[in-house]
Design an enzyme around this catalytic site. Structure first.
Site, mmCIF file in Angstrom:
data_model
loop_
_atom_site.group_PDB
_atom_site.id
_atom_site.type_symbol
_atom_site.label_atom_id
_atom_site.label_comp_id
_atom_site.label_asym_id
_atom_site.label_seq_id
_atom_site.Cartn_x
_atom_site.Cartn_y
_atom_site.Cartn_z
ATOM 1 N N SER A 146 0.742 -1.438 -0.098
ATOM 2 C CA SER A 146 0.198 -0.194 0.130
ATOM 3 C C SER A 146 0.804 1.345 -0.057
ATOM 4 O O SER A 146 1.918 1.384 0.966
ATOM 5 C CB SER A 146 -0.679 -0.290 1.437
ATOM 6 O OG SER A 146 -1.406 0.680 1.637
ATOM 7 N N GLY A 147 0.544 2.241 -0.513
ATOM 8 C CA GLY A 147 1.181 3.632 -0.850
ATOM 9 C C GLY A 147 2.730 3.638 -1.582
ATOM 10 O O GLY A 147 3.521 4.380 -2.158
ATOM 11 N N GLY A 149 2.134 3.133 -4.823
ATOM 12 C CA GLY A 149 2.256 3.560 -6.194
ATOM 13 C C GLY A 149 1.668 3.179 -7.014
ATOM 14 O O GLY A 149 1.933 3.391 -8.757
ATOM 15 N N GLY A 151 -2.136 2.507 -8.348
ATOM 16 C CA GLY A 151 -2.574 3.050 -8.731
ATOM 17 C C GLY A 151 -2.399 4.399 -9.344
ATOM 18 O O GLY A 151 -2.572 4.390 -10.792
ATOM 19 N N ARG A 177 -12.534 5.704 -0.337
ATOM 20 C CA ARG A 177 -12.256 7.273 0.453
ATOM 21 C C ARG A 177 -13.265 8.571 -0.392
ATOM 22 O O ARG A 177 -14.215 8.308 -1.094
ATOM 23 C CB ARG A 177 -10.455 7.589 -0.367
ATOM 24 C CG ARG A 177 -10.432 6.153 0.639
ATOM 25 C CD ARG A 177 -8.212 6.087 -0.644
ATOM 26 N NE ARG A 177 -8.378 5.243 -0.051
ATOM 27 C CZ ARG A 177 -6.968 3.998 -0.362
ATOM 28 N NH1 ARG A 177 -6.839 4.647 -1.959
ATOM 29 N NH2 ARG A 177 -6.145 3.489 0.339
ATOM 30 N N ARG A 270 -0.215 11.141 1.189
ATOM 31 C CA ARG A 270 -1.521 10.612 0.280
ATOM 32 C C ARG A 270 -2.850 11.567 1.177
ATOM 33 O O ARG A 270 -3.604 11.876 0.805
ATOM 34 C CB ARG A 270 -2.210 9.266 0.615
ATOM 35 C CG ARG A 270 -3.066 8.536 -0.664
ATOM 36 C CD ARG A 270 -2.636 7.562 -1.372
ATOM 37 N NE ARG A 270 -2.980 6.317 -0.661
ATOM 38 C CZ ARG A 270 -3.020 5.161 -0.490
ATOM 39 N NH1 ARG A 270 -2.710 5.509 -2.019
ATOM 40 N NH2 ARG A 270 -3.266 4.223 0.299
ATOM 41 N N ARG A 281 -1.175 -1.072 7.556
ATOM 42 C CA ARG A 281 -0.404 -1.069 6.546
ATOM 43 C C ARG A 281 1.085 -1.758 5.996
ATOM 44 O O ARG A 281 1.315 -1.995 5.046
ATOM 45 C CB ARG A 281 -0.996 0.136 5.441
ATOM 46 C CG ARG A 281 -2.362 -0.275 4.386
ATOM 47 C CD ARG A 281 -3.119 1.212 4.070
ATOM 48 N NE ARG A 281 -4.677 0.703 4.284
ATOM 49 C CZ ARG A 281 -5.333 0.942 3.300
ATOM 50 N NH1 ARG A 281 -4.426 0.663 1.938
ATOM 51 N NH2 ARG A 281 -6.600 0.439 2.707
HETATM 52 N N1 LIG Z 1 -6.479 -9.979 -4.139
HETATM 53 C C1 LIG Z 1 -7.187 -8.909 -4.067
HETATM 54 N N2 LIG Z 1 -6.335 -7.335 -3.616
HETATM 55 C C2 LIG Z 1 -7.261 -6.688 -4.207
HETATM 56 C C3 LIG Z 1 -7.887 -6.502 -4.967
HETATM 57 N N3 LIG Z 1 -7.842 -4.936 -5.343
HETATM 58 C C4 LIG Z 1 -7.354 -4.500 -4.355
HETATM 59 N N4 LIG Z 1 -6.460 -5.177 -3.669
HETATM 60 C C5 LIG Z 1 -5.377 -4.477 -2.916
HETATM 61 O O1 LIG Z 1 -5.612 -4.017 -1.922
HETATM 62 C C6 LIG Z 1 -4.870 -3.564 -1.309
HETATM 63 C C7 LIG Z 1 -5.746 -2.381 -0.673
HETATM 64 O O2 LIG Z 1 -6.428 -1.476 -1.400
HETATM 65 P P1 LIG Z 1 -6.515 -0.646 -0.968
HETATM 66 O O3 LIG Z 1 -7.743 -0.080 0.243
HETATM 67 O O4 LIG Z 1 -6.911 0.290 -2.674
HETATM 68 O O5 LIG Z 1 -5.093 0.691 -0.932
HETATM 69 P P2 LIG Z 1 -3.942 0.966 -1.649
HETATM 70 O O6 LIG Z 1 -3.286 -0.060 -2.061
HETATM 71 O O7 LIG Z 1 -3.561 1.553 -0.269
HETATM 72 O O8 LIG Z 1 -4.988 2.084 -2.103
HETATM 73 C C8 LIG Z 1 -3.692 -3.222 -2.897
HETATM 74 O O9 LIG Z 1 -2.514 -4.304 -2.110
HETATM 75 C C9 LIG Z 1 -4.576 -3.781 -3.057
HETATM 76 O O10 LIG Z 1 -4.302 -4.085 -4.102
HETATM 77 C C10 LIG Z 1 -8.587 -7.258 -5.521
HETATM 78 O O11 LIG Z 1 -9.877 -7.526 -6.014
HETATM 79 N N5 LIG Z 1 -8.535 -8.660 -4.840
HETATM 80 N N1 LIG Z 2 7.656 7.670 -7.376
HETATM 81 C C1 LIG Z 2 7.195 8.414 -6.503
HETATM 82 N N2 LIG Z 2 7.629 9.590 -5.708
HETATM 83 C C2 LIG Z 2 7.194 10.231 -4.581
HETATM 84 N N3 LIG Z 2 5.595 10.030 -4.639
HETATM 85 C C3 LIG Z 2 4.737 9.050 -4.885
HETATM 86 C C4 LIG Z 2 5.610 8.206 -6.381
HETATM 87 N N4 LIG Z 2 4.635 7.166 -6.825
HETATM 88 C C5 LIG Z 2 3.818 7.768 -6.366
HETATM 89 N N5 LIG Z 2 3.480 8.473 -4.637
HETATM 90 C C6 LIG Z 2 2.194 8.850 -4.114
HETATM 91 O O1 LIG Z 2 2.903 8.110 -3.525
HETATM 92 C C7 LIG Z 2 1.006 7.875 -2.860
HETATM 93 C C8 LIG Z 2 0.718 7.303 -2.797
HETATM 94 O O2 LIG Z 2 0.552 6.193 -4.209
HETATM 95 P P1 LIG Z 2 -0.656 5.167 -4.785
HETATM 96 O O3 LIG Z 2 -0.507 5.376 -6.342
HETATM 97 O O4 LIG Z 2 -1.637 5.972 -4.312
HETATM 98 O O5 LIG Z 2 -0.254 3.930 -4.241
HETATM 99 P P2 LIG Z 2 -0.952 2.704 -3.555
HETATM 100 O O6 LIG Z 2 -1.952 3.042 -5.407
HETATM 101 O O7 LIG Z 2 0.017 1.243 -4.362
HETATM 102 O O8 LIG Z 2 -1.804 2.416 -2.659
HETATM 103 C C9 LIG Z 2 0.206 9.325 -3.896
HETATM 104 O O9 LIG Z 2 0.318 9.980 -3.690
HETATM 105 C C10 LIG Z 2 1.295 9.436 -4.623
HETATM 106 O O10 LIG Z 2 0.922 10.631 -5.878
#
Ligand SMILES: Nc1nc2c(ncn2[C@@H]2O[C@H](COP(=O)(O)OP(=O)(O)O)[C@@H](O)[C@H]2O)c(=O)[nH]1
Ligand SMILES: Nc1ncnc2c1ncn2[C@@H]1O[C@H](COP(=O)(O)OP(=O)(O)O)[C@@H](O)[C@H]1O
Length: 389
Positions: A146-147, A149, A151, A177, A270, A281
């Site tokens: 998580s975090g 990057g 997404g 969110r 974030r 996380r």
């Molecule tokens: N197994 C599984 N994991 C998922 C799915 N969708 C999201 N995740 C995972 O769940 C975790 C948490 O996702 P989220 O709550 O969106 O938080 P974020 O990763 O911090 O943006 C991340 O590791 C995602 O890759 C899914 O459909 N299946």
């Molecule tokens: N290479 C990077 N350097 C600095 N900040 C980043 C980078 N990649 C992503 N971020 C920032 O880090 C935060 C988490 O990214 P996000 O895409 O939401 O992560 P994930 O989907 O893996 O949880 C966001 O605020 C994003 O803008």
């Protein structure tokens, strides 16, 4: 199951009883094929739902009828079907009088996916897979803590190549969110509803992550592939492991942070999680990174230090650059005749038009390079019209 003999369209003659022991008359539109001791009857509605084509199984040994759990989105009921048994537990079903991109379907009755689902659900299962001409590129599974990057990278890819990639919208029981939209970022759902849908076999994979349930429905992948786009799945390592074990042939990418400190900073910056959630996380991140690097699931590991550089590396490993052609599934093709007979010759199915006043055209359906299948599409179908002299 070994190779099944070809068994052409046939109508059961003596009527049949449904799963509840009620005798039903066979309808002209129903088609049955036999595999070993079992007959599969295709026709009518499934469990009274007019939108779902019915499938029933008759076991010759026990003389019992059963109504299986039907996975995947099947063809809508129509005027009639031709069906033919293929090797490796599949039945080719051709819809009569349907649009050219909706005529070829596969009913899987004993493939590895079906065997796995039967074990999981503890009952009789079949699955539909739509036949698609041409080949699509492999879906992309992206995992990482998580975090890190994920997404952000996925958004960049979809923004730059909107006609090339589509996102598989997962289901989750976590709260949305403030910027997240239902049906776009996630399908936000209730735990009891999701658990029921998992039990009904609607999910390709699911996992409990950071205390919430997440899962990829079969339909969410189908929606993307049907639109001719390459599907991207953002899922955790447990989900990636399940997909790896499934019949979905995907590319697996794991994204690593430059350091745990940087990961923590990104999560905090974030600003979407409470302190307690951030701590959870971060605790999970260490195990995820370890599993991601050592599990053998991921063919590619990307380090997301500098975002632009990481994005460039992602595009490189996907074989795309700024000049990349737009991919898509070629569905344009030949219309199948409304009334026809089907004959199987090795990997080829000959579809011969019948009926007075028609040109009696012949279409050859070549199955020698088909690939994929439930829980996705069956691809690589080649259709050729034989020119009459
Ligand atoms: N197994 C599984 N994991 C998922 C799915 N969708 C999201 N995740 C995972 O769940 C975790 C948490 O996702 P989220 O709550 O969106 O938080 P974020 O990763 O911090 O943006 C991340 O590791 C995602 O890759 C899914 O459909 N299946
Ligand atoms: N290479 C990077 N350097 C600095 N900040 C980043 C980078 N990649 C992503 N971020 C920032 O880090 C935060 C988490 O990214 P996000 O895409 O939401 O992560 P994930 O989907 O893996 O949880 C966001 O605020 C994003 O803008």
């Amino acid at each position: 199951m070994g190779e099944a003999p070809a068994f052409f369209v046939d109508h059961l003659e003596n009527g049949y009883t449904n799963g509840f022991g009620v005798k039903s008359e066979p309808k002209n539109r129903d088609t049955s094929v036999q595999i070993g001791d079992r007959s599969f009857v295709i026709g009518g509605n499934h469990e009274g739902n007019p939108l779902f084509l019915g499938v029933q199984i008759h076991d010759k040994i026990t003389n019992k009828w059963s109504s299986p759990t039907v996975l995947g989105t099947g063809p809508k009921p129509c005027k009639g079907y031709s069906a033919i048994v293929l090797p490796k537990g599949r039945i080719l079903v051709i819809k009569k009088g349907s649009a050219s991109d909706d005529s070829i379907w596969f009913l899987e009755v004993d493939t590895p996916f079906i065997r796995e689902q039967k074990k999981l659900l503890g009952r009789e299962v079949v699955a539909w897979s739509k036949g698609v001409r041409g080949n699509a590129e492999k879906p992309i599974v992206i995992s990482g803590p998580s975090g890190v990057g994920k997404g952000t990278l996925i958004s960049m890819l979809m923004k730059e190549f909107p006609s090339m990639f589509g996102f598989s919208v997962s289901h989750t029981t976590r709260a949305p969110r403030c910027m997240e939209k239902n049906g776009v970022h996630y399908h936000f759902t209730d735990k009891t509803v999701m658990e029921k849908e998992i039990k009904d076999g609607k999910f390709l994979e699911f996992a409990s992550v950071h205390g919430n349930l997440y899962g990829t429905s079969i339909e969410s992948v189908e929606v993307v592939t049907d639109s001719g786009k390459r599907c991207i799945l953002d899922i955790d390592v447990q989900g990636a492991r399940s997909v790896k074990a499934s019949s979905l042939d995907a590319i697996f990418i794991f994204v690593c942070p430059p350091s745990m400190k940087e990961l923590e900073d990104r999560l905090r910056a974030r600003g979407t999680e409470t302190e307690e959630q951030i701590q959870k996380r971060l605790r999970n991140a260490e195990a995820e990174i370890k599993a991601g690097k050592s599990s053998g699931i991921f063919e590619h590991i990307l380090y997301n230090d500098n975002l632009e550089e990481c994005y460039k590396n992602l595009k490189n490993l996907l074989g795309i650059n700024d000049l990349a052609p737009v991919n898509g599934v070629e569905v344009e093709g030949i219309d199948l005749p409304k009334e026809h007979t089907v004959t199987k010759m090795d990997d080829k199915i000959l579809i011969q038009e019948t009926g007075e006043g028609t040109k009696n055209k012949m279409i050859v359906l070549d199955l020698s390079s088909i690939n994929g299948g439930a829980p996705g599409r069956t691809r690589g179908i080649v259709l050729d019209a034989v020119k009459s002299s």
